[in-house]
Write an enzyme that holds these catalytic residues in place. Sequence first.
Site, PDB file in Angstrom:
ATOM      1  N   ASN A  12       0.875  -1.181   0.000  1.00 18.98           N
ATOM      2  CA  ASN A  12       0.000   0.000   0.000  1.00 18.98           C
ATOM      3  C   ASN A  12       0.904   1.221   0.000  1.00 18.98           C
ATOM      4  O   ASN A  12       1.493   1.565   1.017  1.00 18.98           O
ATOM      5  CB  ASN A  12      -0.895  -0.026   1.256  1.00 18.98           C
ATOM      6  CG  ASN A  12      -1.713   1.247   1.396  1.00 18.98           C
ATOM      7  OD1 ASN A  12      -1.763   2.067   0.471  1.00 18.98           O
ATOM      8  ND2 ASN A  12      -2.350   1.423   2.548  1.00 18.98           N
ATOM      9  N   TRP A  13       1.024   1.842  -1.171  1.00 19.32           N
ATOM     10  CA  TRP A  13       1.969   2.959  -1.314  1.00 19.32           C
ATOM     11  C   TRP A  13       1.426   4.247  -0.695  1.00 19.32           C
ATOM     12  O   TRP A  13       2.142   5.245  -0.631  1.00 19.32           O
ATOM     13  CB  TRP A  13       2.294   3.192  -2.784  1.00 19.32           C
ATOM     14  CG  TRP A  13       2.975   2.031  -3.462  1.00 19.32           C
ATOM     15  CD1 TRP A  13       3.297   0.809  -2.913  1.00 19.32           C
ATOM     16  CD2 TRP A  13       3.431   1.982  -4.819  1.00 19.32           C
ATOM     17  NE1 TRP A  13       3.909   0.019  -3.845  1.00 19.32           N
ATOM     18  CE2 TRP A  13       4.006   0.704  -5.024  1.00 19.32           C
ATOM     19  CE3 TRP A  13       3.407   2.895  -5.877  1.00 19.32           C
ATOM     20  CZ2 TRP A  13       4.555   0.326  -6.248  1.00 19.32           C
ATOM     21  CZ3 TRP A  13       3.946   2.519  -7.093  1.00 19.32           C
ATOM     22  CH2 TRP A  13       4.524   1.251  -7.276  1.00 19.32           C
ATOM     23  N   LYS A  14       0.162   4.234  -0.307  1.00 20.00           N
ATOM     24  CA  LYS A  14      -0.474   5.429   0.272  1.00 20.00           C
ATOM     25  C   LYS A  14      -0.265   6.631  -0.674  1.00 20.00           C
ATOM     26  O   LYS A  14      -0.248   6.461  -1.878  1.00 20.00           O
ATOM     27  CB  LYS A  14       0.048   5.666   1.690  1.00 20.00           C
ATOM     28  CG  LYS A  14      -0.083   4.402   2.555  1.00 20.00           C
ATOM     29  CD  LYS A  14       0.150   4.603   4.016  1.00 20.00           C
ATOM     30  CE  LYS A  14      -0.033   3.274   4.748  1.00 20.00           C
ATOM     31  NZ  LYS A  14       0.111   3.364   6.190  1.00 20.00           N
ATOM     32  N   HIS A  98      -9.282   1.538   5.014  1.00 18.43           N
ATOM     33  CA  HIS A  98      -7.999   1.667   5.715  1.00 18.43           C
ATOM     34  C   HIS A  98      -8.184   2.590   6.915  1.00 18.43           C
ATOM     35  O   HIS A  98      -8.974   3.538   6.864  1.00 18.43           O
ATOM     36  CB  HIS A  98      -6.940   2.219   4.753  1.00 18.43           C
ATOM     37  CG  HIS A  98      -5.565   2.131   5.329  1.00 18.43           C
ATOM     38  ND1 HIS A  98      -5.088   3.062   6.213  1.00 18.43           N
ATOM     39  CD2 HIS A  98      -4.589   1.200   5.179  1.00 18.43           C
ATOM     40  CE1 HIS A  98      -3.851   2.707   6.574  1.00 18.43           C
ATOM     41  NE2 HIS A  98      -3.529   1.590   5.960  1.00 18.43           N
ATOM     42  N   GLU A 100      -6.522   4.958   7.949  1.00 19.33           N
ATOM     43  CA  GLU A 100      -6.312   6.385   7.657  1.00 19.33           C
ATOM     44  C   GLU A 100      -7.586   7.002   7.068  1.00 19.33           C
ATOM     45  O   GLU A 100      -7.924   8.145   7.369  1.00 19.33           O
ATOM     46  CB  GLU A 100      -5.106   6.540   6.715  1.00 19.33           C
ATOM     47  CG  GLU A 100      -3.800   6.291   7.468  1.00 19.33           C
ATOM     48  CD  GLU A 100      -2.695   5.649   6.643  1.00 19.33           C
ATOM     49  OE1 GLU A 100      -2.753   5.680   5.408  1.00 19.33           O
ATOM     50  OE2 GLU A 100      -1.756   5.102   7.269  1.00 19.33           O
ATOM     51  N   GLU A 170      -5.065  -4.630  10.683  1.00 19.90           N
ATOM     52  CA  GLU A 170      -4.022  -3.617  10.855  1.00 19.90           C
ATOM     53  C   GLU A 170      -4.246  -2.880  12.166  1.00 19.90           C
ATOM     54  O   GLU A 170      -5.037  -1.928  12.212  1.00 19.90           O
ATOM     55  CB  GLU A 170      -4.064  -2.611   9.706  1.00 19.90           C
ATOM     56  CG  GLU A 170      -3.827  -3.213   8.346  1.00 19.90           C
ATOM     57  CD  GLU A 170      -3.239  -2.190   7.380  1.00 19.90           C
ATOM     58  OE1 GLU A 170      -2.181  -2.493   6.830  1.00 19.90           O
ATOM     59  OE2 GLU A 170      -3.787  -1.100   7.224  1.00 19.90           O
ATOM     60  N   GLY A 176       3.052   2.436  10.758  1.00 24.78           N
ATOM     61  CA  GLY A 176       4.035   3.510  10.600  1.00 24.78           C
ATOM     62  C   GLY A 176       4.769   3.878  11.879  1.00 24.78           C
ATOM     63  O   GLY A 176       5.445   4.905  11.954  1.00 24.78           O
ATOM     64  N   SER A 216       3.908  -2.088  10.274  1.00 25.21           N
ATOM     65  CA  SER A 216       5.354  -2.189  10.431  1.00 25.21           C
ATOM     66  C   SER A 216       5.918  -3.555  10.038  1.00 25.21           C
ATOM     67  O   SER A 216       6.818  -4.076  10.702  1.00 25.21           O
ATOM     68  CB  SER A 216       5.767  -1.815  11.862  1.00 25.21           C
ATOM     69  OG  SER A 216       5.374  -0.472  12.151  1.00 25.21           O
ATOM     70  N   GLY A 237       3.074  -1.020   4.243  1.00 26.97           N
ATOM     71  CA  GLY A 237       3.102   0.404   3.936  1.00 26.97           C
ATOM     72  C   GLY A 237       4.519   0.842   3.612  1.00 26.97           C
ATOM     73  O   GLY A 237       5.030   0.619   2.506  1.00 26.97           O
TER      74      GLY A 237
HETATM   75  P1  13P Z   1       3.374   0.473   7.658  1.00 21.87           P
HETATM   76  O1  13P Z   1       3.836  -0.818   7.029  1.00 21.87           O
HETATM   77  O2  13P Z   1       4.092   1.677   7.152  1.00 21.87           O
HETATM   78  O3  13P Z   1       3.318   0.373   9.151  1.00 21.87           O
HETATM   79  O4  13P Z   1       1.845   0.690   7.159  1.00 21.87           O
HETATM   80  C1  13P Z   1       0.952  -0.353   7.261  1.00 21.87           C
HETATM   81  C2  13P Z   1      -0.266   0.016   6.499  1.00 21.87           C
HETATM   82  O5  13P Z   1      -1.008   0.906   6.882  1.00 21.87           O
HETATM   83  C3  13P Z   1      -0.543  -0.731   5.261  1.00 21.87           C
HETATM   84  O6  13P Z   1      -1.836  -0.469   4.799  1.00 21.87           O
END
Ligand code: 13P
Length: 254
Positions: A12-14, A98, A100, A170, A176, A216, A237
């Site tokens: 997930n490149w966000k 997600h 976020e 998640e 993150g 993470s 992420g």
């Molecule tokens: P990280 O791997 O950066 O913790 O993010 C996880 C995430 O939100 C994947 O959708």
Amino acid sequence: MNKERKLIIAGNWKMNKTAAEALDLVNGLKRELASVKEVDIVVCPPFTALDAVSKAILDSNLRLGAQNMSENGFGAYTGEIAAGMLKEFSVRFVILGHSERRQYQKEPDALISKKALAVHAAALKPIVCVGETLAEREGGRTEQVLETQVTGSLDGLSKEQMVETVVAYEPVWAIGTGKTATTEQAQSAHAFIRGVLVRMFDDTVARRVRIQYGGSVKPSNARELMSQPDVDGALVGGASLEVRSFADIIKNSI
Ligand code: 13P
């Protein structure tokens, strides 16, 4: 690794990577991962890089995912993206709900379930995210929160649609932050989610659904997480933004 369900590892490149940067990344991944058959590999770039990435991965083992989709078809919805637009770029998966988006766009479970139905109606596969915050975990409410999110976000799906749905666990406190859930915490949450799916659908359906862990995930912890019986992949992420780390997560999981 011998798993009951085929692993699915998605990046997930966000809100990262221009189209040019996205091309560099997928071209590197194609080179590194060409021989991998044991894992379904998915990249989820931002909408603006879907065109470039879809062309670059045409004859490869990488599959394309989007990070969101409208619950509505084409029409007067400024700023939204419809299923028909994603299908033009051979998108196969759509991340929904997600944390976020739950936090910043205030997406509730009822909207996520409408989106999941729209994704299926377009013959795409949703990756539906659930997970508790730190306050909810510390307050002993993890299972209650997961049950509410799983039942609400997957409400109305048929059994046939559910087996084509991926769930991503998640924990919000692990996203993150560099803090990964322990393998025991991940396995226990995944087994709990599968139990909710047994009650909502049935045992056969629940045994077929793939549940990814996200939060993470790194090359150093991927193997141990993926070795858990109910962990069927990862939603990555930060570590999916570099060829080396994403490729190593996949190689270490095989
Ligand atoms: P990280 O791997 O950066 O913790 O993010 C996880 C995430 O939100 C994947 O959708």
